[in-house]
Design a protein around this motif. Structure first.
Motif, PDB file in Angstrom:
ATOM      1  N   PHE A   1       0.805  -1.212   0.000  1.00 56.97           N
ATOM      2  CA  PHE A   1       0.000   0.000   0.000  1.00 56.97           C
ATOM      3  C   PHE A   1       0.846   1.274   0.000  1.00 56.97           C
ATOM      4  O   PHE A   1       0.572   2.213  -0.738  1.00 56.97           O
ATOM      5  CB  PHE A   1      -0.933  -0.009   1.227  1.00 56.97           C
ATOM      6  CG  PHE A   1      -1.663   1.274   1.408  1.00 56.97           C
ATOM      7  CD1 PHE A   1      -2.701   1.607   0.558  1.00 56.97           C
ATOM      8  CD2 PHE A   1      -1.300   2.179   2.400  1.00 56.97           C
ATOM      9  CE1 PHE A   1      -3.379   2.810   0.698  1.00 56.97           C
ATOM     10  CE2 PHE A   1      -1.959   3.376   2.552  1.00 56.97           C
ATOM     11  CZ  PHE A   1      -3.003   3.683   1.697  1.00 56.97           C
TER      12      PHE A   1
ATOM     13  N   ILE B   1     -10.543 -10.742   7.732  1.00 58.43           N
ATOM     14  CA  ILE B   1      -9.197 -10.411   7.237  1.00 58.43           C
ATOM     15  C   ILE B   1      -8.137 -10.886   8.241  1.00 58.43           C
ATOM     16  O   ILE B   1      -7.040 -11.293   7.855  1.00 58.43           O
ATOM     17  CB  ILE B   1      -9.052  -8.898   6.891  1.00 58.43           C
ATOM     18  CG1 ILE B   1      -7.794  -8.654   6.053  1.00 58.43           C
ATOM     19  CG2 ILE B   1      -9.068  -8.010   8.106  1.00 58.43           C
ATOM     20  CD1 ILE B   1      -7.780  -9.305   4.703  1.00 58.43           C
TER      21      ILE B   1
ATOM     22  N   TYR C   1      -2.672  -5.371   5.464  1.00 60.81           N
ATOM     23  CA  TYR C   1      -3.922  -6.044   5.101  1.00 60.81           C
ATOM     24  C   TYR C   1      -5.004  -5.826   6.163  1.00 60.81           C
ATOM     25  O   TYR C   1      -6.172  -5.636   5.847  1.00 60.81           O
ATOM     26  CB  TYR C   1      -3.687  -7.556   4.940  1.00 60.81           C
ATOM     27  CG  TYR C   1      -3.388  -7.994   3.520  1.00 60.81           C
ATOM     28  CD1 TYR C   1      -2.759  -7.141   2.626  1.00 60.81           C
ATOM     29  CD2 TYR C   1      -3.737  -9.272   3.076  1.00 60.81           C
ATOM     30  CE1 TYR C   1      -2.467  -7.544   1.335  1.00 60.81           C
ATOM     31  CE2 TYR C   1      -3.460  -9.689   1.778  1.00 60.81           C
ATOM     32  CZ  TYR C   1      -2.821  -8.828   0.907  1.00 60.81           C
ATOM     33  OH  TYR C   1      -2.548  -9.236  -0.362  1.00 60.81           O
TER      34      TYR C   1
ATOM     35  N   THR D   1     -12.706  -0.591   5.486  1.00 65.86           N
ATOM     36  CA  THR D   1     -13.178  -0.336   4.122  1.00 65.86           C
ATOM     37  C   THR D   1     -14.457  -1.135   3.832  1.00 65.86           C
ATOM     38  O   THR D   1     -15.497  -0.566   3.484  1.00 65.86           O
ATOM     39  CB  THR D   1     -12.097  -0.754   3.107  1.00 65.86           C
ATOM     40  OG1 THR D   1     -11.580  -2.032   3.499  1.00 65.86           O
ATOM     41  CG2 THR D   1     -10.994   0.257   3.027  1.00 65.86           C
ATOM     42  N   THR D   2     -14.376  -2.449   4.045  1.00 67.32           N
ATOM     43  CA  THR D   2     -15.520  -3.303   3.732  1.00 67.32           C
ATOM     44  C   THR D   2     -16.659  -3.033   4.714  1.00 67.32           C
ATOM     45  O   THR D   2     -17.830  -2.962   4.321  1.00 67.32           O
ATOM     46  CB  THR D   2     -15.095  -4.790   3.824  1.00 67.32           C
ATOM     47  OG1 THR D   2     -13.895  -4.948   3.071  1.00 67.32           O
ATOM     48  CG2 THR D   2     -16.155  -5.703   3.285  1.00 67.32           C
TER      49      THR D   2
ATOM     50  N   LEU E   1      -6.089  10.538  -4.161  1.00 66.78           N
ATOM     51  CA  LEU E   1      -5.039   9.513  -4.115  1.00 66.78           C
ATOM     52  C   LEU E   1      -3.790  10.156  -4.718  1.00 66.78           C
ATOM     53  O   LEU E   1      -3.648  10.251  -5.940  1.00 66.78           O
ATOM     54  CB  LEU E   1      -5.456   8.269  -4.918  1.00 66.78           C
ATOM     55  CG  LEU E   1      -6.819   7.667  -4.541  1.00 66.78           C
ATOM     56  CD1 LEU E   1      -7.177   6.515  -5.474  1.00 66.78           C
ATOM     57  CD2 LEU E   1      -6.823   7.200  -3.087  1.00 66.78           C
TER      58      LEU E   1
ATOM     59  N   PRO F   1     -13.816   3.603  -7.162  1.00 69.81           N
ATOM     60  CA  PRO F   1     -13.912   3.323  -5.715  1.00 69.81           C
ATOM     61  C   PRO F   1     -12.743   2.506  -5.189  1.00 69.81           C
ATOM     62  O   PRO F   1     -12.428   2.568  -4.003  1.00 69.81           O
ATOM     63  CB  PRO F   1     -15.223   2.540  -5.583  1.00 69.81           C
ATOM     64  CG  PRO F   1     -15.456   1.940  -6.919  1.00 69.81           C
ATOM     65  CD  PRO F   1     -14.882   2.913  -7.905  1.00 69.81           C
ATOM     66  N   TYR F   2     -12.130   1.723  -6.062  1.00 67.08           N
ATOM     67  CA  TYR F   2     -10.982   0.908  -5.629  1.00 67.08           C
ATOM     68  C   TYR F   2      -9.665   1.483  -6.147  1.00 67.08           C
ATOM     69  O   TYR F   2      -8.660   0.777  -6.223  1.00 67.08           O
ATOM     70  CB  TYR F   2     -11.123  -0.525  -6.156  1.00 67.08           C
ATOM     71  CG  TYR F   2     -12.282  -1.300  -5.553  1.00 67.08           C
ATOM     72  CD1 TYR F   2     -12.183  -1.844  -4.277  1.00 67.08           C
ATOM     73  CD2 TYR F   2     -13.465  -1.480  -6.264  1.00 67.08           C
ATOM     74  CE1 TYR F   2     -13.239  -2.558  -3.726  1.00 67.08           C
ATOM     75  CE2 TYR F   2     -14.524  -2.195  -5.719  1.00 67.08           C
ATOM     76  CZ  TYR F   2     -14.402  -2.730  -4.446  1.00 67.08           C
ATOM     77  OH  TYR F   2     -15.446  -3.434  -3.915  1.00 67.08           O
TER      78      TYR F   2
ATOM     79  N   SER G   1      -2.153   0.313 -11.850  1.00 66.50           N
ATOM     80  CA  SER G   1      -1.272  -0.655 -11.181  1.00 66.50           C
ATOM     81  C   SER G   1      -1.455  -0.654  -9.667  1.00 66.50           C
ATOM     82  O   SER G   1      -1.115  -1.616  -9.002  1.00 66.50           O
ATOM     83  CB  SER G   1       0.184  -0.334 -11.519  1.00 66.50           C
ATOM     84  OG  SER G   1       0.444   1.001 -11.164  1.00 66.50           O
ATOM     85  N   ARG G   2      -2.031   0.432  -9.101  1.00 66.01           N
ATOM     86  CA  ARG G   2      -2.214   0.494  -7.648  1.00 66.01           C
ATOM     87  C   ARG G   2      -3.671   0.242  -7.262  1.00 66.01           C
ATOM     88  O   ARG G   2      -4.087   0.600  -6.149  1.00 66.01           O
ATOM     89  CB  ARG G   2      -1.766   1.853  -7.110  1.00 66.01           C
ATOM     90  CG  ARG G   2      -0.346   2.264  -7.447  1.00 66.01           C
ATOM     91  CD  ARG G   2       0.710   1.284  -7.042  1.00 66.01           C
ATOM     92  NE  ARG G   2       0.850   1.084  -5.625  1.00 66.01           N
ATOM     93  CZ  ARG G   2       1.858   1.556  -4.875  1.00 66.01           C
ATOM     94  NH1 ARG G   2       2.804   2.282  -5.430  1.00 66.01           N
ATOM     95  NH2 ARG G   2       1.938   1.285  -3.589  1.00 66.01           N
TER      96      ARG G   2
ATOM     97  N   GLY H   1      -7.474  -6.042  -2.770  1.00 67.27           N
ATOM     98  CA  GLY H   1      -8.504  -6.786  -2.032  1.00 67.27           C
ATOM     99  C   GLY H   1      -9.890  -6.649  -2.633  1.00 67.27           C
ATOM    100  O   GLY H   1     -10.878  -7.059  -2.030  1.00 67.27           O
TER     101      GLY H   1
ATOM    102  N   LEU I   1     -12.015  -9.820  -2.885  1.00 70.92           N
ATOM    103  CA  LEU I   1     -12.388 -10.257  -1.538  1.00 70.92           C
ATOM    104  C   LEU I   1     -13.516  -9.360  -1.017  1.00 70.92           C
ATOM    105  O   LEU I   1     -14.507  -9.840  -0.440  1.00 70.92           O
ATOM    106  CB  LEU I   1     -11.165 -10.193  -0.610  1.00 70.92           C
ATOM    107  CG  LEU I   1     -11.419 -10.473   0.863  1.00 70.92           C
ATOM    108  CD1 LEU I   1     -11.998 -11.861   1.080  1.00 70.92           C
ATOM    109  CD2 LEU I   1     -10.127 -10.306   1.680  1.00 70.92           C
ATOM    110  N   ALA I   2     -13.365  -8.058  -1.230  1.00 70.94           N
ATOM    111  CA  ALA I   2     -14.378  -7.113  -0.766  1.00 70.94           C
ATOM    112  C   ALA I   2     -15.724  -7.421  -1.429  1.00 70.94           C
ATOM    113  O   ALA I   2     -16.760  -7.504  -0.760  1.00 70.94           O
ATOM    114  CB  ALA I   2     -13.944  -5.686  -1.078  1.00 70.94           C
TER     115      ALA I   2
ATOM    116  N   LEU J   1     -19.166  -8.311   0.352  1.00 69.48           N
ATOM    117  CA  LEU J   1     -20.311  -7.417   0.164  1.00 69.48           C
ATOM    118  C   LEU J   1     -21.523  -8.193  -0.348  1.00 69.48           C
ATOM    119  O   LEU J   1     -22.648  -8.016   0.126  1.00 69.48           O
ATOM    120  CB  LEU J   1     -19.966  -6.291  -0.823  1.00 69.48           C
ATOM    121  CG  LEU J   1     -18.911  -5.279  -0.366  1.00 69.48           C
ATOM    122  CD1 LEU J   1     -18.556  -4.310  -1.487  1.00 69.48           C
ATOM    123  CD2 LEU J   1     -19.406  -4.503   0.845  1.00 69.48           C
TER     124      LEU J   1
ATOM    125  N   PHE K   1      -8.662   9.792   5.364  1.00 71.58           N
ATOM    126  CA  PHE K   1      -8.290   8.867   4.290  1.00 71.58           C
ATOM    127  C   PHE K   1      -9.411   7.845   4.118  1.00 71.58           C
ATOM    128  O   PHE K   1      -9.998   7.732   3.061  1.00 71.58           O
ATOM    129  CB  PHE K   1      -6.942   8.173   4.512  1.00 71.58           C
ATOM    130  CG  PHE K   1      -6.478   7.435   3.267  1.00 71.58           C
ATOM    131  CD1 PHE K   1      -6.140   8.139   2.133  1.00 71.58           C
ATOM    132  CD2 PHE K   1      -6.405   6.052   3.222  1.00 71.58           C
ATOM    133  CE1 PHE K   1      -5.740   7.491   0.969  1.00 71.58           C
ATOM    134  CE2 PHE K   1      -6.007   5.401   2.068  1.00 71.58           C
ATOM    135  CZ  PHE K   1      -5.669   6.132   0.947  1.00 71.58           C
TER     136      PHE K   1
END
Ligand code: HEM
Length: 488
Positions: A116, A182, A295, A302-303, A364, A424-425, A429-430, A434, A437-438, A442, A475
């Motif tokens: 991250f 997680i 992680y 977030t989730t 960002l 939203p994500y 490349s960045r 997750g 998984l999110a 959801l 953030f």
């Protein structure tokens, strides 16, 4: 003559000050960034946006600047925010040359970088390659036996709370669920917050560390001094940082020993395969540790906050709830996660929540690469900090008509402009590693929740109002009331 001699230091100091002021003024005025539209003070200082960050309102502040000044706004002498699809595609491209800024390094206190907060391209690429393999849609299916029971337990605990309290704080239970998921996927063992009905010691330490992280990200130099002062809130943060590290180290080492000694008995985690990379010197244990800590932070609030805003938004709109329920009720009794992927309205509800309540709504930050760049009609020199924020990108009325309406149906046939503006994500490349998984969490949690509590509505118990749900953004976004009471 003597008097003049005595005043010499004063004169030299004064002259030096004048030189500094003139040089700074000259640099500011000749910088191309000073020609970007924005409030007058942002030519000289970014204090206004820093202050807004500290009070959790920077995303709204920057949005208001866009409404006033247009798609590119100056928020500091060397900092701009852009709300322009073409520029966003350039900045956040797959092979982007725009690196993350040092701001990310200051946000965390880890001794080595993780996926991250890494600013170095090569370091990030190596970590992304190693971690990415476990995060694809197909490999995550192997973790459904860990995820599904936690979703079910969250629903059970909500049902129990409703009986005793007359309302349910869904924010709390989604946070416990996401943290336990997680936690177990990372360390091979759950924090068991759902079972215990209270925050884990790990989460408590994370909360203690937060004030120092916020301070460090805004005033990195000041934070070093503050850390050394006997101020309780910052002393606790320093202690908390050590405890988090110790806990993570113990858990990972325990899991690593189990995996190495008896792989058939050890619970699979997202890191199981990475121990081999450590053994083969592709990754150091310190780096693995930093990833694990990253992680937990990136994969819990977030989730949980996305789910909170989702169920709250649907619970207050009977029409939307009815449409969602009629779709969910067509599922077979023993439906699987793969069945949920086929449900268009469920997907629309999730996308609309991610649009309106992006868990990371603010800018960002990236650094303009060597050579400078022309973005949104302005020339920006090497090193300028550029950002785009989903809060603004997702509220362009030409792309999303009536942007403040929660309207899942707008996603039925999304236009190219909608897809281009969605972030939203993050992107490129960045982009969030997750994300699959999110989505899994959801989909499962939303379906289970509304099928279990079809009569759910927003509660007015304990003084709960819409004010509680106004989002603050440090953030990550969260409801300022730090609760979301619903009843059924
Ligand atoms: C709804 C849930 C989530 C949302 C909205 C979300 C959002 C984001 C965003 C916007 C970024 C980009 C940040 C930037 O460019 O500065 C990001 C990155 C990241 N996210 Fe998530 N996230 C979510 C869930 C998760 C989960 C469950 C994990 C668990 C592993 C996770 C791990 C990460 C990591 C490690 C990164 C850094 C990726 C990189 O730079 O290569 N996120 N996330």
């Amino acid at each position: 003559m003597i008097a003049l001699y005595e005043q010499a230091p004063l004169c030299i100091g004064g002259a030096a000050l004048v030189i500094v002021i003139v040089t700074y003024t000259w640099q500011v005025l000749k910088s191309p960034v000073s020609r970007v539209p924005g409030p007058w003070h942002s030519k000289w200082t970014s204090l206004a946006s820093k202050y807004q960050f500290l009070v959790g309102k920077e995303a709204y502040y920057v949005h208001s600047l866009h409404q006033k000044y247009g798609p590119i706004v100056r928020i500091g002498p060397n900092e701009v925010d852009i709300s322009d699809v073409q520029a966003v595609q350039t900045i956040y491209a797959i092979k982007s040359e725009y690196s993350k800024t040092e701001w990310y390094n200051h946000l965390t206190s880890l001794p080595v970088r993780n996926l991250f907060d890494a600013t170095d391209f090569e370091y990030h690429r190596r970590h992304r390659r190693l971690l990415g393999a476990n995060m694809t849609e197909s490999s995550l299916k192997a973790f459904l036996p860990i995820i599904v029971p936690k979703v079910d337990l969250a629903i059970l605990r909500m049902r129990e709370e409703m009986k005793t309290r007359g309302a349910v704080d869904v924010w709390k239970w989604w946070l416990f669920m996401a943290t336990d998921i997680i936690g177990e996927l990372t360390f091979g063992e759950s924090f068991q917050t759902l079972e215990q009905g209270r925050k884990s010691a790990y989460t408590e330490q994370l909360e203690l560390v937060a004030p120092l992280s916020a301070m460090r990200s805004i005033f990195p130099n000041l934070a070093t001094i503050i850390k050394a002062l006997p101020i309780p809130i910052f002393r606790q943060a320093v202690e908390g940082t050590k405890k988090l590290r110790q806990y993570s180290m113990d858990s990972l080492s325990r899991h690593q020993r189990l995996v190495n000694s008896d792989p058939t008995r050890a619970k699979q985690s997202l890191f199981t395969k990475l121990y081999k990379a450590v053994d083969e010197n592709e990754l150091t244990f310190e780096e693995l540790l930093a990833e694990a800590q990253g992680y937990i932070v990136a994969g819990s609030d977030t989730t949980a906050n996305t789910l909170t805003y989702l169920v709250w938004s649907v619970a207050r709109r009977p029409d939307i709830k009815a449409t969602l329920l009629s779709e969910l009720r067509q599922l077979p009794r023993d439906y699987r996660e793969s069945d949920l992927r086929q449900l268009p309205y469920l997907s629309d509800v999730i996308e609309e929540t991610l649009r309106m309540y992006s868990a990371v709504p603010g800018g960002l930050q990236r650094r303009v690469p060597v050579g400078g760049a022309e973005l949104a009609g302005h020339w920006l020199p090497t090193g300028t900090t550029v950002s785009a924020q989903s809060y603004t990108m997702h509220r362009d009325p030409f792309v999303f008509p009536n942007p403040d309406d929660f309207d899942p149906s707008r996603w039925r046939e999304p236009t190219k402009a909608m897809l281009d503006a969605s972030m939203p994500y993050g992107r490129g490349s960045r982009v969030c590693i997750g994300k699959h998984l999110a989505y899994m969490e959801l989909r499962l949690a939303t379906a289970r929740f509304f099928l279990a509590f079809p009569e759910v509505s927003v509660s007015a118990k304990e003084g709960m109002t819409d004010e509680d749900m106004v989002a603050k953004v440090f953030f990550l976004l969260f409801p300022q009331g730090k609760r979301c009471l619903l009843e059924f």
